[in-house]
Design an enzyme around this catalytic site. Structure first.
Site, PDB file in Angstrom:
ATOM      1  N   HIS A  44       0.838  -1.194   0.000  1.00  0.00           N
ATOM      2  CA  HIS A  44       0.000   0.000   0.000  1.00  0.00           C
ATOM      3  C   HIS A  44       0.873   1.243   0.000  1.00  0.00           C
ATOM      4  CE1 HIS A  44       0.456  -0.674   4.482  1.00  0.00           C
ATOM      5  NE2 HIS A  44       0.809   0.599   4.377  1.00  0.00           N
TER       6      HIS A  44
HETATM    7  P1  TYD Z   1      -2.247  -2.883   7.230  1.00  0.00           P
HETATM    8  O1  TYD Z   1      -1.830  -1.473   7.360  1.00  0.00           O
HETATM    9  O2  TYD Z   1      -2.901  -3.315   5.960  1.00  0.00           O
HETATM   10  O3  TYD Z   1      -1.007  -3.832   7.558  1.00  0.00           O
HETATM   11  P2  TYD Z   1       0.182  -4.327   6.580  1.00  0.00           P
HETATM   12  O4  TYD Z   1       0.623  -3.152   5.802  1.00  0.00           O
HETATM   13  O5  TYD Z   1       1.243  -4.832   7.496  1.00  0.00           O
HETATM   14  O6  TYD Z   1      -0.317  -5.428   5.719  1.00  0.00           O
HETATM   15  O7  TYD Z   1      -3.194  -3.216   8.457  1.00  0.00           O
HETATM   16  C1  TYD Z   1      -3.676  -4.530   8.695  1.00  0.00           C
HETATM   17  C2  TYD Z   1      -5.041  -4.424   9.357  1.00  0.00           C
HETATM   18  O8  TYD Z   1      -4.950  -3.732  10.597  1.00  0.00           O
HETATM   19  C3  TYD Z   1      -6.059  -3.664   8.519  1.00  0.00           C
HETATM   20  O9  TYD Z   1      -7.303  -4.315   8.646  1.00  0.00           O
HETATM   21  C4  TYD Z   1      -6.151  -2.305   9.180  1.00  0.00           C
HETATM   22  C5  TYD Z   1      -5.809  -2.591  10.626  1.00  0.00           C
HETATM   23  N1  TYD Z   1      -5.087  -1.457  11.270  1.00  0.00           N
HETATM   24  C6  TYD Z   1      -5.748  -0.707  12.240  1.00  0.00           C
HETATM   25  O10 TYD Z   1      -6.933  -0.931  12.557  1.00  0.00           O
HETATM   26  N2  TYD Z   1      -5.063   0.324  12.824  1.00  0.00           N
HETATM   27  C7  TYD Z   1      -3.785   0.618  12.510  1.00  0.00           C
HETATM   28  O11 TYD Z   1      -3.182   1.563  13.080  1.00  0.00           O
HETATM   29  C8  TYD Z   1      -3.109  -0.153  11.501  1.00  0.00           C
HETATM   30  C9  TYD Z   1      -1.703   0.125  11.080  1.00  0.00           C
HETATM   31  C10 TYD Z   1      -3.810  -1.196  10.923  1.00  0.00           C
END
Ligand code: TYD
Length: 139
Positions: free
Chosen positions: A50
């Site tokens: 992302h």
């Molecule tokens: P994501 O940012 O997609 O993680 P990665 O980049 O490691 O794959 O986040 C994973 C999940 O966690 C997604 O459903 C959103 C949630 N999330 C929160 O609720 N709060 C946060 O501060 C973060 C970073 C993620």
């Protein structure tokens, strides 16, 4: 990449352990409003996929070894977080992926804002279009 800085921070060693730190107006140029961490991060597992439209972040790996890959759709740059005294200060607008190179690595992130799903771009094609329009990350 100009808008991604890898910095070496201080290590204060004592017989019982080591201590490192960074702070606003020194290593980072924004307030940290949220801290999150990825842990139990399995070896060879890849996450991220992302970009953030506005969010700035500081990242470090207090335990293990993590490769962090960024692109603006033109240039790719990888950084190896293999030492707790290495930090990455990241401006908005880069696509990022993380790979754990050691079982159980930990990635800590200090973010300039609270969680907001609207700030994410999770589709790479969409990111390339957004980047072309905004040209935020020109190196
Ligand atoms: P994501 O940012 O997609 O993680 P990665 O980049 O490691 O794959 O986040 C994973 C999940 O966690 C997604 O459903 C959103 C949630 N999330 C929160 O609720 N709060 C946060 O501060 C973060 C970073 C993620």
């Amino acid at each position: 990449m100009e808008k991604i800085r890898e910095l070496k921070i201080k290590k204060i060693q004592s017989p019982g352990g080591s201590l490192s730190f960074f702070e606003k107006n020194k290593e980072i140029n924004f307030d940290i409003k949220r801290i999150y961490f990825i842990y139990e991060f399995s070896k060879e597992n890849r996450r991220g996929f992302h970009a953030h439209k506005e969010l700035k972040q500081v990242m470090f790996c207090p335990h293990g070894k993590i490769q962090v890959e960024f692109t603006d759709g033109r240039i790719k740059q990888s950084y190896l977080l293999d030492d707790p005294t290495k930090i990455l200060v990241i401006e908005k607008g880069y696509w990022r992926e993380f790979v754990s190179l050691e079982e159980g690595s930990i990635l800590c992130v200090g973010a300039s804002d609270v969680y907001d799903e609207k700030d994410y771009i999770r589709n790479y094609e969409e990111y390339l279009k957004w980047e072309a329009q905004n040209n935020e990350s020109t190196i």
